[in-house]
Design an enzyme around this catalytic site. Structure first.
Site, PDB file in Angstrom:
ATOM      1  N   CYS A 100      -1.338  33.068  41.602  1.00  0.00           N
ATOM      2  CA  CYS A 100      -2.034  34.204  42.216  1.00  0.00           C
ATOM      3  C   CYS A 100      -1.530  34.430  43.640  1.00  0.00           C
ATOM      4  O   CYS A 100      -1.543  33.514  44.462  1.00  0.00           O
ATOM      5  CB  CYS A 100      -3.525  33.916  42.241  1.00  0.00           C
ATOM      6  SG  CYS A 100      -4.450  35.177  43.098  1.00  0.00           S
ATOM      7  N   CYS A 105      -8.488  34.209  48.974  1.00  0.00           N
ATOM      8  CA  CYS A 105      -9.655  34.511  48.147  1.00  0.00           C
ATOM      9  C   CYS A 105     -10.653  33.368  48.113  1.00  0.00           C
ATOM     10  O   CYS A 105     -11.844  33.552  48.369  1.00  0.00           O
ATOM     11  CB  CYS A 105      -9.188  34.872  46.737  1.00  0.00           C
ATOM     12  SG  CYS A 105     -10.471  34.875  45.494  1.00  0.00           S
ATOM     13  N   TYR A 123     -34.780  24.255  30.088  1.00  0.00           N
ATOM     14  CA  TYR A 123     -33.854  25.111  30.849  1.00  0.00           C
ATOM     15  C   TYR A 123     -33.001  25.926  29.862  1.00  0.00           C
ATOM     16  O   TYR A 123     -31.776  25.913  29.938  1.00  0.00           O
ATOM     17  CB  TYR A 123     -32.937  24.285  31.748  1.00  0.00           C
ATOM     18  CG  TYR A 123     -33.640  23.284  32.641  1.00  0.00           C
ATOM     19  CD1 TYR A 123     -34.078  23.668  33.902  1.00  0.00           C
ATOM     20  CD2 TYR A 123     -33.834  21.968  32.231  1.00  0.00           C
ATOM     21  CE1 TYR A 123     -34.700  22.740  34.741  1.00  0.00           C
ATOM     22  CE2 TYR A 123     -34.462  21.053  33.060  1.00  0.00           C
ATOM     23  CZ  TYR A 123     -34.889  21.435  34.312  1.00  0.00           C
ATOM     24  OH  TYR A 123     -35.489  20.520  35.132  1.00  0.00           O
ATOM     25  N   CYS A 129     -23.995  20.919  35.061  1.00  0.00           N
ATOM     26  CA  CYS A 129     -22.955  21.618  35.813  1.00  0.00           C
ATOM     27  C   CYS A 129     -22.722  20.944  37.161  1.00  0.00           C
ATOM     28  O   CYS A 129     -22.014  21.485  38.006  1.00  0.00           O
ATOM     29  CB  CYS A 129     -23.314  23.087  35.995  1.00  0.00           C
ATOM     30  SG  CYS A 129     -24.911  23.336  36.771  1.00  0.00           S
TER      31      CYS A 129
HETATM   32  N1  SAH Z   1     -28.941  26.586  28.623  1.00  0.00           N
HETATM   33  C1  SAH Z   1     -28.768  27.921  29.100  1.00  0.00           C
HETATM   34  C2  SAH Z   1     -28.959  28.134  30.607  1.00  0.00           C
HETATM   35  C3  SAH Z   1     -28.717  26.978  31.518  1.00  0.00           C
HETATM   36  S1  SAH Z   1     -28.685  27.431  33.224  1.00  0.00           S
HETATM   37  C4  SAH Z   1     -27.443  28.458  28.668  1.00  0.00           C
HETATM   38  O1  SAH Z   1     -26.506  27.712  28.472  1.00  0.00           O
HETATM   39  O2  SAH Z   1     -27.310  29.661  28.496  1.00  0.00           O
HETATM   40  C5  SAH Z   1     -30.171  26.733  33.828  1.00  0.00           C
HETATM   41  C6  SAH Z   1     -31.405  27.564  33.545  1.00  0.00           C
HETATM   42  O3  SAH Z   1     -32.543  26.875  34.041  1.00  0.00           O
HETATM   43  C7  SAH Z   1     -31.429  28.931  34.209  1.00  0.00           C
HETATM   44  O4  SAH Z   1     -31.584  29.893  33.211  1.00  0.00           O
HETATM   45  C8  SAH Z   1     -32.658  28.875  35.147  1.00  0.00           C
HETATM   46  O5  SAH Z   1     -33.334  30.105  35.219  1.00  0.00           O
HETATM   47  C9  SAH Z   1     -33.503  27.831  34.497  1.00  0.00           C
HETATM   48  N2  SAH Z   1     -34.467  27.088  35.328  1.00  0.00           N
HETATM   49  C10 SAH Z   1     -34.362  26.734  36.616  1.00  0.00           C
HETATM   50  N3  SAH Z   1     -35.403  25.975  36.991  1.00  0.00           N
HETATM   51  C11 SAH Z   1     -36.196  25.820  35.904  1.00  0.00           C
HETATM   52  C12 SAH Z   1     -37.417  25.118  35.650  1.00  0.00           C
HETATM   53  N4  SAH Z   1     -38.035  24.412  36.600  1.00  0.00           N
HETATM   54  N5  SAH Z   1     -37.914  25.167  34.403  1.00  0.00           N
HETATM   55  C13 SAH Z   1     -37.312  25.867  33.422  1.00  0.00           C
HETATM   56  N6  SAH Z   1     -36.164  26.547  33.604  1.00  0.00           N
HETATM   57  C14 SAH Z   1     -35.600  26.530  34.831  1.00  0.00           C
END
Ligand code: SAH
Length: 459
Positions: free
Chosen positions: A79, A85, A319, A415
């Site tokens: 790039c 960037c 989550y 992550c």
């Molecule tokens: N498993 C999903 C998203 C993971 S990202 C996928 O792969 O598509 C993490 C997620 O946790 C986000 O959507 C965020 O909104 C949620 N989150 C954050 N804090 C939370 C909590 N205390 N309880 C429940 N969900 C939560």
């Protein structure tokens, strides 16, 4: 008392050092009598002459003046705007070396933070073609000498640098952004000015369904009024035949948050679609959706393998977002319960369950750490709990609930290796054993590392 060594160098010193390691941010690390010097863009094994720029207690920063010995893993970034960037941090390191570096970082952090010395960390699963993988572009727009610039914020500034293409972005998204920019320019649409809070077009967002080829364009504007709206729509339709949906989002606030509250479909569909494996997902302008669907499939296949379902299990997906993992697991489980804090994401999860005729999944809005104990009190017994928390990791209360609920397996999608390590330690102290950890490269050329780990309850 700090046991950090005092700096053996001072500002503006020129020293010759050998790079020993790479930080999570992708900077080289050299040690001078135990004192760490962080040197951007230098690679492990390289011998460099550096100028010391900043000296703190315990660590300092330097800049390469001359490379005396170059690493065999060094490659030319493809790039041309890589340095300005900042979106990618590892393009100067060969892809093979990026993958082994990520594996090493996971091992190191599990040991350092989690005190987990003998956990099996597999080699990182990379992509065959680690370019052009992103399915979503969010590009800021501004005015420049009679035209528009669309690009990225230069590092540590609010200056927008024009960008014609991004090598980690899908070609379709690049084309959408360029074409929409040209069309808007033609019709005299003004770019947004952060300082004066004037102008119309703030961002162009492009979303692409990798498996369907469907494309969505979102024009984020300061005002509800978009000059020459009808002509712009006609031109987009004529020039970009894959576009199935043209959307306007209005953000009239003085903020660097991209989206505003109001979204209007200007033409076409509200949703575009994509598949991960056999599961179909509806994606709206605002939907959360994984940005690298090819590697998401790899990650979720691994999560499914680690869950080791026979069809009789009750699974909780904490989550759960838009239910991506839940729906994947529902194909092999008796029942799945998903919980997520964002109400719109749960609406999407329910819609996606219907879209795929999945009837053994229930979704609830709320904090995982509060909803799951409540489910437990209602008599719901989980055989497997899957967690996929944001970067800050799991809430301690959730981990304690898991320890009390005693599911036979916990699958942890992460992550952030540091919070993964911290949380694995808590689960280990509560009676679980970490069996294996699989890093998956979801974001090639960046410093992000995604992992999936499996833990089993000790008998
Ligand atoms: N498993 C999903 C998203 C993971 S990202 C996928 O792969 O598509 C993490 C997620 O946790 C986000 O959507 C965020 O909104 C949620 N989150 C954050 N804090 C939370 C909590 N205390 N309880 C429940 N969900 C939560």
């Amino acid at each position: 008392m700090s046991n950090k060594p005092n700096a053996p160098v001072k500002k503006n010193d020129i020293v010759e050092v050998t790079i020993e390691d790479l930080t999570h941010e992708g900077a080289g690390v050299a040690k001078i009598d135990g004192y760490a010097l962080f040197i951007p863009k230098a690679l492990p094994g390289e011998k460099v002459k550096v100028k010391v720029l900043k000296v703190n207690k315990g660590y300092g920063f330097g800049k390469v003046m001359e490379t005396i010995e170059q690493s065999n893993d060094r490659v030319e970034p493809i790039c041309p705007i890589y340095d300005q960037c900042g979106g990618c941090q590892l393009q100067h390191l060969s892809y093979e070396a990026q993958l082994s570096q990520k594996q090493k970082q996971v091992k190191d952090v599990l040991e350092r933070i989690g005190k987990l010395t003998d956990v099996k960390v597999h080699p990182t699963i990379g992509m065959d073609n680690p370019w052009r993988y992103r399915n979503k572009a969010q590009v800021p727009v501004a005015d420049r000498e009679g035209g528009l610039v669309a690009g990225f914020y230069q590092q540590r500034s609010h200056e927008i640098i024009n960008m014609d293409e991004c090598f980690i972005q899908h070609e379709e998204n690049d084309e959408v952004v360029q074409t929409v920019k040209t069309i808007c320019e033609q019709y005299g649409v003004r770019g947004y000015n952060e300082q004066t809070h004037r102008g119309t077009l703030r961002h162009v967002v492009a979303r692409y369904g990798l498996m369907t080829g469907e494309t969505m364009v979102v024009l984020i504007t300061r005002t509800a009024e978009l000059p020459h709206k009808d002509e712009i729509i006609e031109q987009i339709k004529a020039k970009l035949p894959k576009v199935k949906s043209i959307v306007q989002n209005i953000n009239s606030k003085k903020t660097n948050v991209i989206f505003g509250d109001k979204t209007v479909v200007l033409w076409g569909e509200t949703y575009i679609y994509d598949f991960i494996g056999d599961i179909k997902f509806a994606i709206s302008a605002r939907s959360f959706y994984q940005v690298n669907p090819e590697q998401t499939k790899v990650l979720y296949d691994k999560a499914l393998e680690y869950a080791n379902l026979s069809g009789h299990e009750t699974v909780i997906d904490a989550y759960c977002g838009i239910g991506t993992i839940s729906l994947f697991l529902a194909q092999k489980a008796k029942h799945v319960y998903g919980v997520e804090i964002v109400p719109q994401a749960i609406d999407d999860a329910k819609r996606n369950a219907k879209l795929n005729h999945i009837e053994n999944a229930d979704f609830a809005v709320g904090e995982a750490e509060n909803v799951i104990p409540w489910w437990h009190a209602q008599g719901i017994r989980a055989d497997i709990i899957v967690v996929d928390p944001p970067r800050k990791g799991c809430d301690e209360k959730l981990l304690q609930t898991i320890i009390q609920m005693k599911p036979k397996r916990v699958v942890y999608v992460s992550c952030n290796p540091a919070t993964l390590a911290r949380d694995l330690r808590i689960l280990e102290d509560g009676g679980y054993v970490t069996k294996e950890v699989q890093p998956v490269d979801m974001f090639p050329h960046t410093n992000h590392i995604e992992n999936v780990a499996v833990l089993e309850l000790k008998m």
